[in-house]
Design a protein around this motif. Sequence first.
Motif, PDB file in Angstrom:
ATOM      1  N   ASP A 106       0.839  -1.187   0.000  1.00 59.69           N
ATOM      2  CA  ASP A 106       0.000   0.000   0.000  1.00 59.69           C
ATOM      3  C   ASP A 106       0.875   1.238   0.000  1.00 59.69           C
ATOM      4  OD1 ASP A 106      -2.822  -0.883   0.207  1.00 59.69           O
ATOM      5  OD2 ASP A 106      -2.050  -1.893   2.000  1.00 59.69           O
ATOM      6  N   ARG A 107       0.323   2.322  -0.544  1.00 61.47           N
ATOM      7  CA  ARG A 107       1.068   3.572  -0.609  1.00 61.47           C
ATOM      8  C   ARG A 107       1.510   3.981   0.791  1.00 61.47           C
ATOM      9  NH1 ARG A 107      -1.587   8.193  -4.100  1.00 61.47           N
ATOM     10  NH2 ARG A 107      -1.327   6.478  -5.568  1.00 61.47           N
ATOM     11  N   GLY A 108       2.794   4.252   0.934  1.00 58.28           N
ATOM     12  CA  GLY A 108       3.322   4.673   2.221  1.00 58.28           C
ATOM     13  C   GLY A 108       3.869   3.521   3.046  1.00 58.28           C
ATOM     14  N   SER A 109       3.550   2.273   2.680  1.00 59.78           N
ATOM     15  CA  SER A 109       4.076   1.138   3.426  1.00 59.78           C
ATOM     16  C   SER A 109       5.474   0.819   2.954  1.00 59.78           C
ATOM     17  CB  SER A 109       3.178  -0.078   3.239  1.00 59.78           C
ATOM     18  OG  SER A 109       3.225  -0.512   1.902  1.00 59.78           O
ATOM     19  N   LYS A 110       6.213   0.095   3.767  1.00 57.06           N
ATOM     20  CA  LYS A 110       7.576  -0.249   3.413  1.00 57.06           C
ATOM     21  C   LYS A 110       7.570  -1.413   2.427  1.00 57.06           C
ATOM     22  CE  LYS A 110       9.615   1.241   7.784  1.00 57.06           C
ATOM     23  NZ  LYS A 110      10.433   0.821   8.951  1.00 57.06           N
ATOM     24  N   THR A 319       5.393 -12.332 -15.260  1.00 55.39           N
ATOM     25  CA  THR A 319       5.173 -11.739 -13.949  1.00 55.39           C
ATOM     26  C   THR A 319       3.958 -12.326 -13.256  1.00 55.39           C
ATOM     27  OG1 THR A 319       3.704  -9.926 -14.621  1.00 55.39           O
ATOM     28  CG2 THR A 319       6.075  -9.555 -14.878  1.00 55.39           C
ATOM     29  N   ASN A 320       3.970 -12.184 -11.937  1.00 55.69           N
ATOM     30  CA  ASN A 320       2.818 -12.514 -11.109  1.00 55.69           C
ATOM     31  C   ASN A 320       2.819 -11.467 -10.003  1.00 55.69           C
ATOM     32  OD1 ASN A 320       1.370 -14.087  -8.773  1.00 55.69           O
ATOM     33  ND2 ASN A 320       0.889 -15.191 -10.662  1.00 55.69           N
ATOM     34  N   ILE A 321       1.995 -10.427 -10.161  1.00 59.23           N
ATOM     35  CA  ILE A 321       2.053  -9.238  -9.312  1.00 59.23           C
ATOM     36  C   ILE A 321       0.812  -9.167  -8.430  1.00 59.23           C
ATOM     37  CG2 ILE A 321       2.265  -6.726  -9.289  1.00 59.23           C
ATOM     38  CD1 ILE A 321       3.334  -6.960 -12.214  1.00 59.23           C
ATOM     39  N   ASP A 322       1.024  -9.165  -7.113  1.00 58.29           N
ATOM     40  CA  ASP A 322      -0.072  -8.976  -6.164  1.00 58.29           C
ATOM     41  C   ASP A 322      -0.181  -7.494  -5.840  1.00 58.29           C
ATOM     42  OD1 ASP A 322      -0.697 -11.631  -6.059  1.00 58.29           O
ATOM     43  OD2 ASP A 322       0.398 -12.041  -4.215  1.00 58.29           O
ATOM     44  N   LEU A 323      -1.356  -6.929  -6.078  1.00 58.39           N
ATOM     45  CA  LEU A 323      -1.594  -5.507  -5.841  1.00 58.39           C
ATOM     46  C   LEU A 323      -2.410  -5.309  -4.566  1.00 58.39           C
ATOM     47  CD1 LEU A 323      -2.592  -4.545  -9.489  1.00 58.39           C
ATOM     48  CD2 LEU A 323      -0.404  -4.066  -8.378  1.00 58.39           C
ATOM     49  N   PRO A 324      -2.187  -4.215  -3.856  1.00 59.12           N
ATOM     50  CA  PRO A 324      -3.002  -3.953  -2.667  1.00 59.12           C
ATOM     51  C   PRO A 324      -4.446  -3.649  -3.031  1.00 59.12           C
ATOM     52  CG  PRO A 324      -1.586  -2.075  -3.147  1.00 59.12           C
ATOM     53  CD  PRO A 324      -1.170  -3.175  -4.078  1.00 59.12           C
ATOM     54  N   ALA A 325      -5.334  -3.887  -2.090  1.00 54.58           N
ATOM     55  CA  ALA A 325      -6.762  -3.702  -2.362  1.00 54.58           C
ATOM     56  C   ALA A 325      -7.104  -2.266  -2.707  1.00 54.58           C
ATOM     57  CB  ALA A 325      -7.574  -4.159  -1.152  1.00 54.58           C
ATOM     58  N   SER A 326      -6.311  -1.324  -2.229  1.00 53.91           N
ATOM     59  CA  SER A 326      -6.622   0.089  -2.461  1.00 53.91           C
ATOM     60  C   SER A 326      -6.075   0.618  -3.788  1.00 53.91           C
ATOM     61  CB  SER A 326      -6.041   0.934  -1.322  1.00 53.91           C
ATOM     62  OG  SER A 326      -4.620   0.779  -1.277  1.00 53.91           O
ATOM     63  N   TRP A 327      -5.305  -0.195  -4.503  1.00 49.90           N
ATOM     64  CA  TRP A 327      -4.607   0.305  -5.696  1.00 49.90           C
ATOM     65  C   TRP A 327      -5.508   0.248  -6.922  1.00 49.90           C
ATOM     66  CZ3 TRP A 327      -3.192  -0.970 -10.589  1.00 49.90           C
ATOM     67  CH2 TRP A 327      -2.141  -0.253 -11.178  1.00 49.90           C
ATOM     68  N   LYS A 328      -5.423   1.292  -7.754  1.00 54.92           N
ATOM     69  CA  LYS A 328      -6.077   1.295  -9.062  1.00 54.92           C
ATOM     70  C   LYS A 328      -5.248   2.154 -10.003  1.00 54.92           C
ATOM     71  CE  LYS A 328      -9.178   5.265  -8.400  1.00 54.92           C
ATOM     72  NZ  LYS A 328      -8.463   6.106  -9.373  1.00 54.92           N
ATOM     73  N   PRO A 329      -5.308   1.869 -11.301  1.00 52.86           N
ATOM     74  CA  PRO A 329      -4.589   2.715 -12.261  1.00 52.86           C
ATOM     75  C   PRO A 329      -5.123   4.148 -12.216  1.00 52.86           C
ATOM     76  CG  PRO A 329      -5.295   0.664 -13.290  1.00 52.86           C
ATOM     77  CD  PRO A 329      -5.986   0.743 -11.973  1.00 52.86           C
ATOM     78  N   SER A 330      -4.266   5.126 -12.425  1.00 52.53           N
ATOM     79  CA  SER A 330      -4.668   6.529 -12.306  1.00 52.53           C
ATOM     80  C   SER A 330      -5.689   6.936 -13.356  1.00 52.53           C
ATOM     81  CB  SER A 330      -3.427   7.433 -12.410  1.00 52.53           C
ATOM     82  OG  SER A 330      -2.781   7.246 -13.668  1.00 52.53           O
ATOM     83  N   HIS A 331      -5.753   6.228 -14.491  1.00 49.41           N
ATOM     84  CA  HIS A 331      -6.691   6.593 -15.549  1.00 49.41           C
ATOM     85  C   HIS A 331      -8.072   5.983 -15.339  1.00 49.41           C
ATOM     86  CE1 HIS A 331      -5.009   2.731 -16.774  1.00 49.41           C
ATOM     87  NE2 HIS A 331      -6.116   2.522 -17.466  1.00 49.41           N
ATOM     88  N   ARG A 332      -8.208   5.130 -14.342  1.00 49.52           N
ATOM     89  CA  ARG A 332      -9.479   4.468 -14.081  1.00 49.52           C
ATOM     90  C   ARG A 332     -10.210   5.135 -12.921  1.00 49.52           C
ATOM     91  NH1 ARG A 332     -11.329   0.806 -17.991  1.00 49.52           N
ATOM     92  NH2 ARG A 332      -9.692  -0.676 -18.574  1.00 49.52           N
TER      93      ARG A 332
END
Length: 473
Positions: A106-110, A319-332
């Motif tokens: 998540d944004r701000g996490s290490k 690749t196999n990328i796990d994204l945080p639940a709060s993440w979304k592309p900026s254009h969406r």
Amino acid sequence: MDSSMPRPRHIVIIGGGIIGATTAYYLTRHSSYNPLIHHITLVEATSIAAGASGKAGGLLGLWAYPMCLAPLSYRLHADLAAEHDGPTRWGYRRLECGQIAATVGDRGSKPKGKSRAKTRRSTSSRANRGSEQKRYSAGTPMPIPEEKEHATLPHEVVEPSFEAETRGQLDEKDWEKLPKQDEAATQLLRKSVLPADLDWIDGDLVEEYDVMGLEGYTETAQVHPYQFTTSIAELARSAGVEIRLDAKVTGIGPGRGMFKAVEYIDRVTGSLRTIQGVTDVVVAAGPWTGSILPQSKVDGLRAHSVIFEADVTPYAVFTNIDLPASWKPSHRQRRIHKGTVDPEIYARPGREVYACGETDPSVPLPETADFVQVDEAQCDDMVAYIGTVSAVLKSAPVTAKQACYMPRHMRRGQDNTPLVGATAVEGIWIAAGHTCWGIQNAPATGKLMSEFIFDGVATSADVAELDPKQFGI
């Protein structure tokens, strides 16, 4: 006439993609080919490599499938490159291939840190999801010498629908992962550490790296698909093949006497034309094969890709990328995918990096390749996902956003083998349905088709499992 003597033939190949081009090439290289009595005509509805053959990833793998084609074709790629200066003409080279598992915080996490030894689901086992299916990819067009530009409409770019997103019509969905590795290939992956020179992937996010590293089984190479296809077509032309562009085939029918006739529309003049005196027809029209031979059950599945301008080390990275639940592309306006996405990234010579995304069944196959629609939002999704694990590519210019249709042979709703060989109708042949491995398996397919036509039997490989007649074709 002595049955052992070569007989006159007029062979028409339908399709100007890589399968049609290699078939034409190897017909002219066959020991029985005699330009005095053998005429070869290749007809293409648009231009050479206008579809998937110009927008594929160009990955070559000794570990590709089906195994009846892959080893032969991988070797033939090396032979073609040695004979015709493939490194210069079409970017042939060996490269490393691996697969990463990464978790984006998540944004701000290490960051997770370089915990490559951490217990986690194996990337190879995760790749098994949908392993009976495959992915397609893309490339940057370059003009073929002495070919005129097609005069029809350019690829249409479809803007993302803000209203559809805000109305909630774009529910979160699983990434349509169609990996190039089948189950056998995933068994060849070995755990490793992230190579030091794979410095364009952010190592702090990588929790696991698997390498295609089993000697003698996992060699990987690449070509630039557009350059390869157009070069092979030009070599075939220089050996005597007639190439007719803007020629959309409308039917194969009986001709005079024992011959066949191939009808096509000249898309420049709009007139209907007929090629008479045809002895053999090879249908190699990629995803459009089913429109010519409906019984083939070959159709197309759309896939998007992008090209970055970046000078990076030669790796192909799954690749196999796990994204945080709060993440979304900026254009969406909202998140499209659930937690895991799996784009593929291939470095190419000449400051170019190709990446492909998931397949998209929402838009049916258009009439011809020049009417393929590009959903720019899907390309932007891919760029955003890749940017989470590569700061280098996040800041790199995107030089192309494109789409093509992967040709697939479908039976009872499932992907099936490619079709290579004779149909039940004498003199009509088929070479189609190669899915994501068309560029890789094209040389073997072309060579085998030349053997079928001139010798009556394939001698370079046993491809009985690809026989069209077993499917009632």
